[in-house]
Scaffold this motif. Sequence first.
Motif, PDB file in Angstrom:
ATOM      1  N   ALA A 143      -6.535  49.708  -3.052  1.00  0.00           N
ATOM      2  CA  ALA A 143      -7.560  50.248  -2.158  1.00  0.00           C
ATOM      3  C   ALA A 143      -6.935  50.462  -0.779  1.00  0.00           C
ATOM      4  CB  ALA A 143      -8.742  49.297  -2.046  1.00  0.00           C
ATOM      5  N   LEU A 144      -7.129  51.638  -0.226  1.00  0.00           N
ATOM      6  CA  LEU A 144      -6.687  51.944   1.138  1.00  0.00           C
ATOM      7  C   LEU A 144      -7.885  51.805   2.069  1.00  0.00           C
ATOM      8  CD1 LEU A 144      -4.802  53.115   3.341  1.00  0.00           C
ATOM      9  CD2 LEU A 144      -5.479  55.397   2.545  1.00  0.00           C
ATOM     10  N   VAL A 145      -7.813  50.852   2.997  1.00  0.00           N
ATOM     11  CA  VAL A 145      -8.907  50.628   3.948  1.00  0.00           C
ATOM     12  C   VAL A 145      -8.547  51.304   5.264  1.00  0.00           C
ATOM     13  CG1 VAL A 145     -10.425  48.929   5.026  1.00  0.00           C
ATOM     14  CG2 VAL A 145      -9.290  48.395   2.854  1.00  0.00           C
ATOM     15  N   LEU A 146      -9.349  52.269   5.674  1.00  0.00           N
ATOM     16  CA  LEU A 146      -9.085  52.992   6.912  1.00  0.00           C
ATOM     17  C   LEU A 146      -9.553  52.172   8.106  1.00  0.00           C
ATOM     18  CD1 LEU A 146     -10.150  56.554   5.738  1.00  0.00           C
ATOM     19  CD2 LEU A 146      -7.844  55.589   5.853  1.00  0.00           C
ATOM     20  N   GLY A 147      -8.690  52.065   9.094  1.00  0.00           N
ATOM     21  CA  GLY A 147      -8.934  51.145  10.200  1.00  0.00           C
ATOM     22  C   GLY A 147      -9.862  51.670  11.268  1.00  0.00           C
ATOM     23  N   THR A 148     -10.413  50.732  11.995  1.00  0.00           N
ATOM     24  CA  THR A 148     -11.196  50.998  13.196  1.00  0.00           C
ATOM     25  C   THR A 148     -11.218  49.709  14.003  1.00  0.00           C
ATOM     26  OG1 THR A 148     -13.294  51.835  14.059  1.00  0.00           O
ATOM     27  CG2 THR A 148     -13.434  50.356  12.175  1.00  0.00           C
ATOM     28  N   SER A 149     -11.670  49.785  15.228  1.00  0.00           N
ATOM     29  CA  SER A 149     -11.694  48.597  16.083  1.00  0.00           C
ATOM     30  C   SER A 149     -12.759  47.605  15.613  1.00  0.00           C
ATOM     31  CB  SER A 149     -11.988  49.014  17.529  1.00  0.00           C
ATOM     32  OG  SER A 149     -12.125  47.886  18.351  1.00  0.00           O
ATOM     33  N   LYS A 150     -12.430  46.299  15.695  1.00  0.00           N
ATOM     34  CA  LYS A 150     -13.394  45.286  15.288  1.00  0.00           C
ATOM     35  C   LYS A 150     -14.553  45.201  16.269  1.00  0.00           C
ATOM     36  CE  LYS A 150     -13.859  40.444  13.878  1.00  0.00           C
ATOM     37  NZ  LYS A 150     -13.155  39.179  13.550  1.00  0.00           N
ATOM     38  N   TYR A 151     -14.280  45.514  17.527  1.00  0.00           N
ATOM     39  CA  TYR A 151     -15.315  45.426  18.558  1.00  0.00           C
ATOM     40  C   TYR A 151     -15.497  46.777  19.237  1.00  0.00           C
ATOM     41  CZ  TYR A 151     -14.742  40.425  17.910  1.00  0.00           C
ATOM     42  OH  TYR A 151     -14.677  39.166  17.358  1.00  0.00           O
ATOM     43  N   GLU A 188       1.074  46.466  21.976  1.00  0.00           N
ATOM     44  CA  GLU A 188       1.332  45.084  21.569  1.00  0.00           C
ATOM     45  C   GLU A 188       0.048  44.263  21.529  1.00  0.00           C
ATOM     46  OE1 GLU A 188       4.332  43.224  23.873  1.00  0.00           O
ATOM     47  OE2 GLU A 188       5.916  44.641  23.312  1.00  0.00           O
ATOM     48  N   ASP A 189      -0.918  44.609  22.381  1.00  0.00           N
ATOM     49  CA  ASP A 189      -2.157  43.830  22.459  1.00  0.00           C
ATOM     50  C   ASP A 189      -3.274  44.413  21.591  1.00  0.00           C
ATOM     51  OD1 ASP A 189      -2.433  46.120  23.968  1.00  0.00           O
ATOM     52  OD2 ASP A 189      -3.689  45.169  25.502  1.00  0.00           O
ATOM     53  N   TYR A 190      -2.941  45.394  20.732  1.00  0.00           N
ATOM     54  CA  TYR A 190      -3.967  45.996  19.878  1.00  0.00           C
ATOM     55  C   TYR A 190      -3.386  46.204  18.488  1.00  0.00           C
ATOM     56  CZ  TYR A 190      -7.731  49.073  18.318  1.00  0.00           C
ATOM     57  OH  TYR A 190      -8.779  49.619  17.627  1.00  0.00           O
ATOM     58  N   ASN A 191      -3.962  45.525  17.492  1.00  0.00           N
ATOM     59  CA  ASN A 191      -3.376  45.543  16.154  1.00  0.00           C
ATOM     60  C   ASN A 191      -4.488  45.529  15.107  1.00  0.00           C
ATOM     61  OD1 ASN A 191      -1.945  45.060  13.750  1.00  0.00           O
ATOM     62  ND2 ASN A 191      -0.383  43.867  14.831  1.00  0.00           N
ATOM     63  N   GLU A 192      -4.952  46.732  14.744  1.00  0.00           N
ATOM     64  CA  GLU A 192      -6.021  46.835  13.756  1.00  0.00           C
ATOM     65  C   GLU A 192      -5.625  46.275  12.388  1.00  0.00           C
ATOM     66  OE1 GLU A 192      -8.307  50.817  15.562  1.00  0.00           O
ATOM     67  OE2 GLU A 192      -7.264  50.903  13.636  1.00  0.00           O
ATOM     68  N   PRO A 193      -4.451  46.609  11.837  1.00  0.00           N
ATOM     69  CA  PRO A 193      -4.106  46.110  10.497  1.00  0.00           C
ATOM     70  C   PRO A 193      -4.042  44.591  10.420  1.00  0.00           C
ATOM     71  CG  PRO A 193      -2.696  47.948  11.088  1.00  0.00           C
ATOM     72  CD  PRO A 193      -3.434  47.580  12.320  1.00  0.00           C
ATOM     73  N   ASP A 213      -0.263  48.750   7.026  1.00  0.00           N
ATOM     74  CA  ASP A 213       0.336  49.980   7.551  1.00  0.00           C
ATOM     75  C   ASP A 213       0.016  50.022   9.042  1.00  0.00           C
ATOM     76  OD1 ASP A 213       1.145  52.484   8.282  1.00  0.00           O
ATOM     77  OD2 ASP A 213      -0.417  53.560   7.180  1.00  0.00           O
ATOM     78  N   TYR A 214       1.032  49.841   9.870  1.00  0.00           N
ATOM     79  CA  TYR A 214       0.816  49.716  11.309  1.00  0.00           C
ATOM     80  C   TYR A 214       0.868  51.058  12.046  1.00  0.00           C
ATOM     81  CZ  TYR A 214       1.593  44.765  10.368  1.00  0.00           C
ATOM     82  OH  TYR A 214       1.500  43.489   9.875  1.00  0.00           O
ATOM     83  N   ALA A 215       0.969  52.156  11.327  1.00  0.00           N
ATOM     84  CA  ALA A 215       1.057  53.474  11.972  1.00  0.00           C
ATOM     85  C   ALA A 215      -0.037  54.419  11.481  1.00  0.00           C
ATOM     86  CB  ALA A 215       2.435  54.092  11.741  1.00  0.00           C
ATOM     87  N   GLY A 216      -1.187  53.858  11.133  1.00  0.00           N
ATOM     88  CA  GLY A 216      -2.325  54.694  10.719  1.00  0.00           C
ATOM     89  C   GLY A 216      -3.144  55.121  11.916  1.00  0.00           C
TER      90      GLY A 216
END
Length: 313
Positions: A143-151, A188-193, A213-216
Amino acid sequence: MAGSDNDLTHLARQLARRRTRRPQLFQCCGTEDFLYDLNVSYRALLKKLRIKLTYEDGAASTTGPTGIEKLSSAALDWLPLSLQHPSRGDGAVEKAFMLVLLGLLFLGAAAVAFAIWADGHVAARAAGRVYDRIDDVPHREVALVLGTSKYSNGRLNSFYTARIRAAAELYNAGKVDGILVSGDNGREDYNEPAQMKEDLVAMGVPADYITADYAGFRTLDSIYRAEEVFGLQTYTVVSQPFHLERALYLAGQRGQDVIGYAAYGPAGYWGRRVRTREVLARALAVLDVELLGREPRFLGEPVNVNRRKSESL
């Protein structure tokens, strides 16, 4: 000083040499003013240079409409005349303005028509491949989960929590054997994955079967990198329904065999607002892949997505 911007004679001769539209001039002077003779001479110069001029004079020492009030009234009456009676060159300017305006209106209408067409085009390409019931979802290895901000604005983002919950549901129901979380890690201070992986572990998904995947940075990056970097051709995408259709469209353009599992999406005002924004996003997606040939910001070395063995379920 002669020849400077303070020399009215010099300025008049410069104006006379202009081939473009000239401004209309108004001159007035009291007949008892000590500069009256100079004003008369200057009027004669303007007439000789064929410069259009409206001229008024009067006895400034008198009262009533024949004095200062007359001159002031004449000046005020003259001001709108330049708008009511444009010079011969104004027709071309007005015609050019109308052509520009019509061109802008045409471009605006074309852009709206294209956005509406692209919205339907993307939806049609994803038809029948989005599932909202866990029991109906076919098994796929990843499953590929597409990222977004938690807050968002200091509050927990319901889009994020719904995607995490849906991904964990897929894994725990045996519908997938591994999860690829793809998102933005541009600072450095933002890491969705990393955040998604942490929250999936908290919901019972083993860390060993979660790959990051840190480059989505965009949906296009996530879909393209799923194939080019992580070697996926057949998988399940997890996001909200409006987003899934665009992701499946992008995957289809790459020849991937992809389905979507719909996480909870907002309703009411927020639902309408997000849906409106999605129309523009789909138009840009169509331009990206069918016209511009846009590629991901980064690719990189191949990475394996860890999966549990299906027989261990």
